[in-house]
Enzyme design. Sequence first.
Site, PDB file in Angstrom:
ATOM      1  N   TYR A 138       1.029  -1.103  -0.049  1.00  0.00           N
ATOM      2  CA  TYR A 138       0.083   0.145   0.084  1.00  0.00           C
ATOM      3  C   TYR A 138       0.841   1.221  -0.038  1.00  0.00           C
ATOM      4  CZ  TYR A 138      -3.630   3.443   1.752  1.00  0.00           C
ATOM      5  OH  TYR A 138      -4.533   4.321   1.751  1.00  0.00           O
ATOM      6  N   LYS A 167      -1.981  -1.609  -3.570  1.00  0.00           N
ATOM      7  CA  LYS A 167      -3.067  -0.475  -3.608  1.00  0.00           C
ATOM      8  C   LYS A 167      -2.186   0.741  -3.930  1.00  0.00           C
ATOM      9  CE  LYS A 167      -6.207   2.024  -0.860  1.00  0.00           C
ATOM     10  NZ  LYS A 167      -6.801   2.121   0.680  1.00  0.00           N
TER      11      LYS A 167
END
Length: 305
Positions: A138, A167
Amino acid sequence: MTDLTSHFRGVFTALITPFRDGAVDHVAFAELVERQLEAGVSGLVPVGTTGEAATLSEEEAEDLIARTVKLAAGRAMVLAGAGANDTRKTIEKVQRAEDAGADAVLVVTPYYNKPTQAGLVAHYSAVAEATRLPVVLYSVPGRCGVEIAPETCATLAERHSNIVAIKEAGGTATRVTQIRQACGDRLIIHSGDDGLTLPFLSVGAIGVTSVVSNVAPREMVQLVRAWEAGDTARALELHELIAELTDGMFIESNPGPVKAALALSNLAGPELRLPMVPVSDASRQKIAAILGRFTHAAAAFQEMR
């Protein structure tokens, strides 16, 4: 990777954590999860940034993950937030998520420390080696102060078979191309910015980890499905339909606005944990107006279809 790609395709909702009088509101949480599942989301993301993970106790976090797994009952993937700015604590969070039954873990870059790229490789390698679960990187430099370089993504994906996705919340679709050029098909890419979902899909992402889908899960699911079906015109219509709502969810720091929108919709309370506070009256009025326009436009859109 093919099987994993199918699991990660679509809309993953970054779930809020509703509170009532300082405690987690489990009734509201269950209702929110069911609403997401009824709308057809592919994944549920408890205990992330939107879920105020930073102010949840370890016991609360593990309980929310376990509840999400039970509520999902196999109808959606459970991608549990499990990041910290201490590698040892991150590993503990990952192992707790694994024990709670999560399908995969979302691991944010260490915040405040600002590690080098070599530090990120060491951090994520230690995490990957400590779990059997798929690990989703992320990258959100606006909150953490450090970005995962495309070359670092490539190194991690090559070294660790369970580092499977990222992400990406760096605010530009260019990053998707850079990551794809560095990693090929070894790393699945999710948009971490709602407003960039359609641009990200157009250059190779396969889904979105979404804040706005807390409020508008049906429309977000329809957008991604339209793109996947090759109906680019409809995908663009849906992108434009939710554009103002998406912008409204970030007029103050997340998750203040999305909690305000859910409260206005009688779906959850607006309560946050300090140092986060409810949005200002001015912001709440703007969100109410945006929500009203969206609700009207969405109803008209669905009727036309």
